[in-house]
Design a protein around this motif. Structure first.
Motif, PDB file in Angstrom:
ATOM      1  N   TRP A  37       0.831  -1.211   0.000  1.00 31.06           N
ATOM      2  CA  TRP A  37       0.000   0.000   0.000  1.00 31.06           C
ATOM      3  C   TRP A  37       0.863   1.258   0.000  1.00 31.06           C
ATOM      4  N   SER A  38       1.944   1.249   0.749  1.00 29.68           N
ATOM      5  CA  SER A  38       2.828   2.425   0.797  1.00 29.68           C
ATOM      6  C   SER A  38       3.484   2.666  -0.557  1.00 29.68           C
ATOM      7  N   ALA A  39       3.883   1.610  -1.218  1.00 34.86           N
ATOM      8  CA  ALA A  39       4.513   1.749  -2.535  1.00 34.86           C
ATOM      9  C   ALA A  39       3.499   2.256  -3.568  1.00 34.86           C
ATOM     10  N   THR A  40       2.268   1.774  -3.481  1.00 38.00           N
ATOM     11  CA  THR A  40       1.229   2.247  -4.405  1.00 38.00           C
ATOM     12  C   THR A  40       0.961   3.728  -4.171  1.00 38.00           C
ATOM     13  N   PHE A  41       0.890   4.130  -2.900  1.00 37.11           N
ATOM     14  CA  PHE A  41       0.747   5.555  -2.602  1.00 37.11           C
ATOM     15  C   PHE A  41       1.871   6.350  -3.243  1.00 37.11           C
ATOM     16  N   ALA A  42       3.119   5.922  -3.039  1.00 39.69           N
ATOM     17  CA  ALA A  42       4.276   6.663  -3.555  1.00 39.69           C
ATOM     18  C   ALA A  42       4.211   6.780  -5.080  1.00 39.69           C
ATOM     19  N   GLU A  43       3.811   5.718  -5.742  1.00 42.73           N
ATOM     20  CA  GLU A  43       3.688   5.745  -7.204  1.00 42.73           C
ATOM     21  C   GLU A  43       2.674   6.803  -7.644  1.00 42.73           C
ATOM     22  N   SER A  58      -0.192  20.080  -1.526  1.00 42.27           N
ATOM     23  CA  SER A  58       0.250  18.945  -0.719  1.00 42.27           C
ATOM     24  C   SER A  58      -0.380  17.679  -1.288  1.00 42.27           C
ATOM     25  N   ILE A  59       0.307  16.576  -1.082  1.00 34.72           N
ATOM     26  CA  ILE A  59      -0.192  15.261  -1.492  1.00 34.72           C
ATOM     27  C   ILE A  59       0.074  14.331  -0.318  1.00 34.72           C
ATOM     28  N   GLU A  60      -0.993  13.829   0.291  1.00 30.32           N
ATOM     29  CA  GLU A  60      -0.876  13.011   1.501  1.00 30.32           C
ATOM     30  C   GLU A  60      -1.546  11.659   1.296  1.00 30.32           C
ATOM     31  N   HIS A  61      -1.007  10.651   1.962  1.00 28.75           N
ATOM     32  CA  HIS A  61      -1.632   9.330   2.021  1.00 28.75           C
ATOM     33  C   HIS A  61      -2.610   9.370   3.198  1.00 28.75           C
ATOM     34  N   ILE A  75      -8.060  -0.021  -1.164  1.00 29.49           N
ATOM     35  CA  ILE A  75      -8.191   1.176  -2.000  1.00 29.49           C
ATOM     36  C   ILE A  75      -7.304   2.240  -1.381  1.00 29.49           C
ATOM     37  N   ILE A  76      -6.362   2.733  -2.144  1.00 29.29           N
ATOM     38  CA  ILE A  76      -5.435   3.758  -1.658  1.00 29.29           C
ATOM     39  C   ILE A  76      -6.113   5.115  -1.807  1.00 29.29           C
ATOM     40  N   VAL A 119      -7.582   3.258  -6.499  1.00 26.99           N
ATOM     41  CA  VAL A 119      -6.980   4.484  -5.968  1.00 26.99           C
ATOM     42  C   VAL A 119      -8.006   5.600  -6.081  1.00 26.99           C
ATOM     43  N   HIS A 120      -8.242   6.288  -4.965  1.00 27.99           N
ATOM     44  CA  HIS A 120      -9.142   7.449  -4.928  1.00 27.99           C
ATOM     45  C   HIS A 120      -8.308   8.678  -4.585  1.00 27.99           C
ATOM     46  N   VAL A 121      -8.473   9.732  -5.372  1.00 29.11           N
ATOM     47  CA  VAL A 121      -7.749  10.972  -5.135  1.00 29.11           C
ATOM     48  C   VAL A 121      -8.768  12.045  -4.767  1.00 29.11           C
TER      49      VAL A 121
END
Length: 187
Positions: A37-43, A58-61, A75-76, A119-121
């Protein structure tokens, strides 16, 4: 009377919620924590940063996948803050060009997601209370094993029920989320 310019129409804030594609019935499945999940967030953080540049303040997980050890829907969720949510021309087209699709347009909030629905933004304005609330909840869950266990228990119980859509499931978590945020504000 003449119509406002296209740029002016894009800048006008919406007054109702538009759920692009309508209500979707989806299975709510809670997964064990996954280091990926952390790697998907970073991508996706990098993808969004490349698409938006300084428009993304800003872009936050956020969400359950941002809390180590917490079971979650796989779901990220990302939080992107922008200076002016009504200035969609600054962020929406670049996100759509980066492969995201529009899902929600509502006052003060936009949501794009991946076509795979994994992934939801969430796009909010800098200083929006909702943006602060996402971070308060995340940070409290990261710090408090008791609140993490409480939240996971509620999510598992709710996931076992039948929901007309994911929004109804999310709404059912409101009371426990407010309780945890309250403690987060006090700690």
């Amino acid at each position: 009377m003449t119509d406002p310019s296209p740029a002016r129409r894009r800048r006008a804030d919406v007054t109702t919620t538009e759920l692009v594609g309508g209500v979707e019935r989806r299975t709510i499945a809670i997964a064990v924590p996954d280091a990926a999940w952390s790697a998907t967030f970073a991508e996706h953080r990098d993808r969004i940063a490349a698409a938006l540049g300084p428009v993304a303040r800003s872009i936050e997980h956020i969400g359950s996948t941002s809390v180590p050890g917490l079971a979650a829907k796989p779901i990220i969720d990302l939080l992107v803050t922008v200076e002016d949510i009504t200035a969609e021309e600054d962020y929406l087209a670049p996100l759509l060009d980066a492969g995201y699709v529009m899902r929600v347009r509502e006052p003060g909030h936009r949501l794009v997601r991946t076509p795979r629905l994994d992934v939801h933004v969430h796009i909010l304005e800098v200083g929006a209370q909702a943006a602060e609330d996402y971070l308060i909840l995340r940070d409290r869950l990261r710090r408090s094993p008791e609140d993490r266990a409480l939240y996971e228990g509620v999510k598992r119980a709710l996931a076992a029920r039948d929901w007309p859509d994911m929004n109804a499931y999310a709404d059912a978590k409101t009371a426990v989320i407010e309780e945890i945020k309250s403690r987060g504000r006090g700690s």
